[in-house]
Scaffold this active site. Structure first.
Site, short mmCIF file in Angstrom:
data_model
loop_
_atom_site.label_atom_id
_atom_site.label_comp_id
_atom_site.label_asym_id
_atom_site.label_seq_id
_atom_site.Cartn_x
_atom_site.Cartn_y
_atom_site.Cartn_z
N MET A 1 0.85 -1.19 0.00
CA MET A 1 0.00 0.00 0.00
C MET A 1 0.88 1.25 0.00
O MET A 1 0.41 2.35 0.29
CB MET A 1 -0.94 0.01 1.20
CG MET A 1 -1.91 -1.19 1.16
SD MET A 1 -3.47 -0.92 2.03
CE MET A 1 -2.89 -0.60 3.67
N TYR B 1 4.13 3.97 0.79
CA TYR B 1 4.79 4.66 1.91
C TYR B 1 5.86 3.74 2.49
O TYR B 1 5.82 3.33 3.65
CB TYR B 1 3.79 5.10 2.99
CG TYR B 1 4.27 6.35 3.67
CD1 TYR B 1 4.29 7.56 2.99
CD2 TYR B 1 4.76 6.32 4.97
CE1 TYR B 1 4.78 8.71 3.59
CE2 TYR B 1 5.25 7.46 5.57
CZ TYR B 1 5.25 8.65 4.87
OH TYR B 1 5.73 9.78 5.45
N HIS C 1 8.97 1.57 3.82
CA HIS C 1 10.00 1.58 4.86
C HIS C 1 10.86 0.35 4.61
O HIS C 1 10.63 -0.41 3.64
CB HIS C 1 9.36 1.60 6.26
CG HIS C 1 8.30 0.56 6.46
ND1 HIS C 1 8.58 -0.80 6.44
CD2 HIS C 1 6.96 0.67 6.63
CE1 HIS C 1 7.46 -1.47 6.64
NE2 HIS C 1 6.46 -0.61 6.73
N GLY D 1 10.91 -2.47 5.85
CA GLY D 1 10.17 -3.73 5.77
C GLY D 1 9.75 -4.04 4.33
O GLY D 1 9.96 -5.15 3.83
N HIS D 2 9.19 -3.03 3.65
CA HIS D 2 8.82 -3.22 2.23
C HIS D 2 10.07 -3.54 1.40
O HIS D 2 10.05 -4.40 0.53
CB HIS D 2 8.20 -1.95 1.65
CG HIS D 2 6.92 -1.53 2.30
ND1 HIS D 2 6.82 -0.43 3.11
CD2 HIS D 2 5.67 -2.07 2.22
CE1 HIS D 2 5.57 -0.29 3.52
NE2 HIS D 2 4.85 -1.27 2.99
N LYS E 1 5.05 -9.61 9.93
CA LYS E 1 4.46 -8.69 10.90
C LYS E 1 2.93 -8.78 10.81
O LYS E 1 2.23 -8.72 11.79
CB LYS E 1 4.91 -7.25 10.66
CG LYS E 1 4.65 -6.41 11.90
CD LYS E 1 4.61 -4.96 11.61
CE LYS E 1 3.37 -4.64 10.84
NZ LYS E 1 3.02 -3.25 10.79
N GLN F 1 -2.70 -11.87 8.17
CA GLN F 1 -2.84 -11.65 6.72
C GLN F 1 -2.11 -12.76 5.95
O GLN F 1 -2.63 -13.32 4.98
CB GLN F 1 -2.28 -10.28 6.36
CG GLN F 1 -2.10 -10.06 4.88
CD GLN F 1 -1.74 -8.62 4.56
OE1 GLN F 1 -2.58 -7.75 4.60
NE2 GLN F 1 -0.49 -8.36 4.22
N MET G 1 8.61 -2.10 12.10
CA MET G 1 8.40 -1.06 11.09
C MET G 1 6.97 -1.13 10.56
O MET G 1 6.44 -2.22 10.32
CB MET G 1 9.39 -1.22 9.96
CG MET G 1 10.78 -0.90 10.45
SD MET G 1 11.79 -0.25 9.15
CE MET G 1 13.32 -0.06 10.06
N SER G 2 6.37 0.03 10.40
CA SER G 2 4.99 0.14 9.90
C SER G 2 4.82 1.52 9.30
O SER G 2 5.35 2.50 9.84
CB SER G 2 4.00 -0.04 11.05
OG SER G 2 2.73 0.44 10.68
#
Ligand code: PAF
Length: 281
Positions: free
Chosen positions: A30, A32, A34, A36-37, A149, A153, A184-185
């Site tokens: 989605m 934005y 960080h 983690g992505h 995380k 899902q 991270m989020s």
């Protein structure tokens, strides 16, 4: 890197890659971004010939009163970061491309979707499963990468893939944390400095739980109580739930044995944060 705003454009990219017999790795997001992505993208980059990502803030997975309108967005920065990790194609549709007028088909992964976060976010996993199935049909990846995380899902998607015989391998990727432990989020941007400090109790309590389990405490109720007490001692953090459950079907456990998910969600200021650890015992 090509940026495709329409299904037709990304399908043309995928057909070309397939014609060259390239394996396709896919990271749905989605935006934005960080670390983690980026860790999902790096992993996908290293395991596939072609790397496709999607950036789409999916309205269907947000309930009334949730943060769809405020969800942080910065598409130009995301595309620059994607380019750096050598993404080949970014699919960035708008809502009318994904859900044209008259859209009325949904995916329900029953049971798994009603537990944990599902109790507090009715309809959330229906929105996630529906958009992920659509994205899988559009991109037709060989492998798709999901962060641990969002453990629930991950289980919902794995179950959907198994139940619907989808020809995609779901790759779980470990949670990336800030140096002080905060998972991270994209939603961490909602926290002011006091709230951010307070939010550290989430990862700290899970770490304490892991230590207690390693020291021999296998009573799930005691482990859950330990986490709850630690979190409740932090006035800025409002715990929604903490639960120990079987990773496989998310059913609560009494004893820590096999693969167990210790998962929690809490509200800190305007942010709803989730975190978990997966224990194999
Ligand atoms: O994890 C996310 O960012 C989203 O839930 C996903 C998988 C991209 C579906 O919108």
């Amino acid at each position: 890197m090509v940026v495709c705003r329409t299904i037709k454009e990304i399908r043309a990219f995928v057909s070309e890659a397939r014609a060259e017999r390239a394996s396709i790795g896919f990271v749905p997001t989605m935006g934005y971004f960080h670390e983690g992505h980026l860790s999902l993208m790096r992993r996908a980059r290293s395991e596939n010939d072609a790397l496709v990502i999607s950036i789409f803030v999916n309205p269907m997975q947000f309930g009334p009163g949730e943060d769809f309108a405020q969800y942080p967005r910065d598409i130009q920065r995301d595309l620059a970061l994607a380019e750096k990790v050598e993404v080949d194609a970014a699919f960035t549709p708008d809502a009318s491309e994904m859900y044209p007028e008259g859209y009325c088909t949904y995916i329900e992964v029953e049971g798994l979707s009603d537990k944990l976060c599902g109790r507090f976010r009715p309809g959330h996993f229906k929105g996630v499963a529906t958009v992920v199935l659509k994205l899988f049909n559009i991109v037709q990846p060989d492998r798709a990468y999901f962060g641990q995380k969002d453990a629930q899902q991950l289980r919902v998607i794995q179950r959907m893939v198994e139940d619907l015989n989808l020809p995609v391998y779901v790759v779980p990727v470990p949670t990336v944390r800030e140096p002080d432990g905060l998972a991270m989020s994209s939603r961490n941007v909602y926290l002011d400095s006091e709230e951010r400090r307070a939010a550290l109790v989430l990862s700290r309590s899970l770490l304490e739980a892991r230590r207690a389990i390693e020291a021999g405490e296998l009573d799930a109720r005691k482990i859950v109580d330990l986490v709850r007490r630690m979190i409740q001692s932090e006035p800025l953090v409002h715990l929604e739930y903490v639960e120990a459950c079987r990773f496989e079907d998310l059913e609560p456990v009494e004893v820590i044995s096999g693969k167990v998910l210790l998962a929690l969600a809490a509200r800190v200021g305007k942010a709803r944060l989730i975190d978990n650890i997966i224990i194999s015992h």
